[in-house]
Design a protein around this motif. Sequence first.
Motif, PDB file in Angstrom:
ATOM      1  N   THR A  27       0.825  -1.204   0.000  1.00 64.31           N
ATOM      2  CA  THR A  27       0.000   0.000   0.000  1.00 64.31           C
ATOM      3  C   THR A  27       0.858   1.253   0.000  1.00 64.31           C
ATOM      4  OG1 THR A  27      -1.811  -1.139   1.116  1.00 64.31           O
ATOM      5  CG2 THR A  27      -1.769   1.255   1.297  1.00 64.31           C
ATOM      6  N   PHE A  31      -0.352   3.114  -3.286  1.00 59.70           N
ATOM      7  CA  PHE A  31      -1.097   4.357  -3.083  1.00 59.70           C
ATOM      8  C   PHE A  31      -0.154   5.556  -3.136  1.00 59.70           C
ATOM      9  CE2 PHE A  31      -3.173   7.675  -0.578  1.00 59.70           C
ATOM     10  CZ  PHE A  31      -4.395   7.730  -1.215  1.00 59.70           C
ATOM     11  N   ALA A  59       5.976  -1.383  -6.019  1.00 55.47           N
ATOM     12  CA  ALA A  59       4.723  -2.089  -5.727  1.00 55.47           C
ATOM     13  C   ALA A  59       4.654  -3.396  -6.501  1.00 55.47           C
ATOM     14  CB  ALA A  59       3.525  -1.198  -6.062  1.00 55.47           C
ATOM     15  N   PRO A 212      -5.060  -1.397   0.269  1.00 57.90           N
ATOM     16  CA  PRO A 212      -4.683  -0.200  -0.505  1.00 57.90           C
ATOM     17  C   PRO A 212      -5.783   0.852  -0.607  1.00 57.90           C
ATOM     18  CG  PRO A 212      -3.871  -2.162  -1.612  1.00 57.90           C
ATOM     19  CD  PRO A 212      -4.753  -2.643  -0.487  1.00 57.90           C
TER      20      PRO A 212
END
Length: 391
Positions: A27, A31, A59, A212
Amino acid sequence: EWGALMFATIPATFALGNIGLLDMVFTTFLFGGVGVLLVSARHRRFRLQYLGFVLLAFAVLTKGPVALLLVGLFVLLVSLCLREARRELLGLNWKTGMAAVLVISGPWFAGMYSRFGSAFVAQYLLAGNLWYFTQPSHFSTRTVSHTFYVRTFIGAFFPWSVVTIGRGIDLLQHWRERREVTTGEALLWAWTIVVVGFFTLARFKLDHYIFPAAPACCLLAAHAWIGAMDDARSTATRISILATGLSFIAIGVIAAIALTRIDLGLPLGAALLPITLVGGGAVIVFQTARRRLLPLRSLAVPVCALLVLYATTVLVGFPAFERTRPIRFITRVLRTRATAAQPIGLYRLERWRASLRYYLGRRIERLENPDDIRRFLLSTGPAYIVMLREE
C-alpha cells in the motif's frame, strides 16, 4: 493530518502491523505512487511523475502485476467519468513511465524464471496471481461471497468507514441536485471503488487484499467530517458520525458480555476495553446530540478510545492469547517428532499456514479436500498432517 490520524487508528492498520504480511508495504508503494502521479498531473510538476513510476515499480516487486492492473483500471475509470482529470492524467509520460517500471521490476521476474523455470510460471504467475482471481476448483474450494469486501470495508476501516459511507449518501443527494464534487474527492472515490470492486469480482478473497483502499477511505472520511462542520446539508455525514458513537457503545457492551464468557484467564485490566468503548461512544453521542448533530471539532475522543483499545489488546489480550493458542503446542510437537525430510500438510486451516510456516521455518503444504490428502500421502514417505479433530 486528520486523514493520517484516521489511517493510523483503523483496525486494519493495527492488525497488519502485528502479522507478517506485505500489504502495508504494498500500500505504501501503490497508493504512494498513485498519489504522486496525481499530484504531478494536477499541479503540472512533471518531474515528480518519475518518482511515482518508481514507487509503482516497487509495488510490482512487492506483490506482482496486480499493482499495474489496479492502476490501469483506475486510469480507465477516471478517463471515462472525470473529463478534467482525464486530460491531466493523459498529460503524463505513460510510455516512459511504464518502461521505467519494467526496467526496475523486470530483472527480478527474469531472475526467478531463469532459476525456477516453469515452476515460477505455475506457482507464482498462475497460482499467485491469476488463480486468485478465477479460483479454479483445484486451487481452492472456498465459498464465494460477493458481500465479503463490503463487510470487510466497514469492519477493517471502522469507525471512519461509517463516516465515508455517510459522505457517499450525501454525494448521491448532491448529484441529484447537480452540485459539483471537487476533483480531488472524486479521484479518491474512484480509487476506493476500483480497489474494492476489483477484489469483489475476484473469486478468492482475503480481508487484507483491500488495504490499498484504506488511505483513500480515511482521507474521504476526514474531508467529510471537516466539511460537515459548516455544511448543514451534509445530513447523512452528520448522522454517520453520531452512528460511530452508537457503534462504540454497542461494541463495548458486546465485548463486556464476551469477556465474561471466554475462559482465557484475563486479568482485571481487560475490563478497560469495554469501559473505554462505552465511555468514548457515550461522549460522542452526547456531544453530537447536544450540538444538534454538529460534528465534534476534534478527533481526540474517538482516537484516544481506539488507542486505549489497541494498547489493552497488546498488553492484556496478546499474552493471554499466546498462552492458549494451539499453534504453540503444534509447533512444539512437530519440532520434536518431524524430521527435516518429512513433509507437513495443513488441512482446511489456511489461516494458520503463515504462522506455522514462520515458527517451523519450513514449507507447509495446503490441503483443501480428501483428494489433496490422498495425493500428499501417496507422493511422500512418512508425513504429518495438521487438522481439526472433527476432520
